[in-house]
Design an enzyme around this catalytic site. Structure first.
Site, mmCIF file in Angstrom:
data_model
loop_
_atom_site.group_PDB
_atom_site.id
_atom_site.type_symbol
_atom_site.label_atom_id
_atom_site.label_comp_id
_atom_site.label_asym_id
_atom_site.label_seq_id
_atom_site.Cartn_x
_atom_site.Cartn_y
_atom_site.Cartn_z
ATOM 1 N N HIS A 109 70.717 41.845 -9.479
ATOM 2 C CA HIS A 109 71.801 42.704 -9.936
ATOM 3 C C HIS A 109 72.808 42.989 -8.836
ATOM 4 O O HIS A 109 73.687 43.842 -9.004
ATOM 5 C CB HIS A 109 71.230 44.016 -10.487
ATOM 6 C CG HIS A 109 70.201 43.803 -11.557
ATOM 7 N ND1 HIS A 109 68.853 43.692 -11.281
ATOM 8 C CD2 HIS A 109 70.335 43.643 -12.898
ATOM 9 C CE1 HIS A 109 68.192 43.487 -12.410
ATOM 10 N NE2 HIS A 109 69.067 43.442 -13.392
ATOM 11 N N HIS A 129 74.176 42.598 -15.969
ATOM 12 C CA HIS A 129 74.790 42.066 -17.165
ATOM 13 C C HIS A 129 76.299 41.955 -16.970
ATOM 14 O O HIS A 129 76.917 42.826 -16.403
ATOM 15 C CB HIS A 129 74.432 42.890 -18.402
ATOM 16 C CG HIS A 129 74.859 44.340 -18.371
ATOM 17 N ND1 HIS A 129 74.337 45.263 -17.486
ATOM 18 C CD2 HIS A 129 75.778 45.004 -19.117
ATOM 19 C CE1 HIS A 129 74.886 46.446 -17.700
ATOM 20 N NE2 HIS A 129 75.756 46.318 -18.674
ATOM 21 N N GLY A 163 75.721 40.045 -22.839
ATOM 22 C CA GLY A 163 76.875 39.963 -23.724
ATOM 23 C C GLY A 163 77.427 38.564 -23.892
ATOM 24 O O GLY A 163 78.603 38.385 -24.228
ATOM 25 N N SER A 184 69.869 38.365 -27.959
ATOM 26 C CA SER A 184 70.055 38.692 -29.372
ATOM 27 C C SER A 184 71.104 37.833 -30.056
ATOM 28 O O SER A 184 71.022 37.616 -31.270
ATOM 29 C CB SER A 184 70.407 40.175 -29.530
ATOM 30 O OG SER A 184 71.552 40.503 -28.774
#
Length: 215
Positions: A109, A129, A163, A184
């Site tokens: 990160h 992210h 995303g 997802s």
């Protein structure tokens, strides 16, 4: 990963689906377009993860299946790769335990974490992210500029996560990163097979996208 592909597509399990549901989805998907499937099931033990691997491997004959966090499960399953997080053994410790040739990725990160992963002997890093993500509610995304800075400074291939959508691949890959990891947007999508095709086409279409400056 196919030798003709410049950019990797990693698909990561959601932790919200049972094995039977996941197997049912993958049975109807063009899995040969996936480079790596990550078993990221933090609530499951080593024995169960090894069972998941044994069940899913025949469904993905052209893809690698990596086990996240659990080096013991990866050893038991004979997995070709592991993905390490901040609670896992580090890359150096894992390398001592794993057979030669097993690929080690580290989730990072920050640039400092990426440099530590490289020093410890990781093969690649997964960074994010990048965009706002449902799996990271309330957390500020790191953005493309930060991704480009990691790619520039880190000696390892960088896979972007967070995303990811097919229409974002051009700007993501313009940072020089090595590919994208998706949760997802594929496995919880109403038409996962179509999404895999869209991601693969977007990744391959940007094969010759020049790197851009984001600062």
């Amino acid at each position: 990963m196919s030798s003709s592909r410049k950019h990797e597509l990693h698909v990561i399990t959601t932790g919200k689906q049972e094995l039977s549901e996941l197997a049912g989805i993958l049975t109807h998907c063009p899995t040969g377009l996936i480079d790596v499937l990550h078993l990221r099931e933090k609530q499951r033990g080593a024995r169960e993860l090894a069972q998941w691997y044994a069940t899913l491997a025949p469904l993905l004959p052209e893809s690698a299946i990596y086990i996240n966090d659990r080096v013991d499960a990866a050893l038991a399953a004979g997995a070709p790769g592991v993905q390490l997080g901040y609670t896992s053994l580090d890359a150096r410790q894992s390398r001592r335990l794993l057979p030669a040739g097993v690929r080690i990725g580290c989730s990072v990160h920050s640039l400092e974490e990426a440099e530590q992963a490289a020093e410890a002997g990781a093969d690649y890093v997964l960074y994010g992210h990048i965009f706002a993500s449902g799996s990271k509610p309330g957390l500020e995304p790191r953005g493309l500029e930060a991704l480009a800075a990691i790619v520039e400074a880190c000696p390892l291939p960088v896979i972007a996560i967070g995303g990811m959508e097919p229409e974002r691949m051009e700007s993501v890959l313009a940072t020089g990163c090595a590919g994208a990891a998706v949760l997802s947007s594929i496995l919880l999508h109403p038409r996962p097979a179509e999404q895999i095709v869209r991601f693969r086409e977007a990744l391959d279409r940007t094969h010759h996208i020049p790197r851009r400056r984001f600062q």
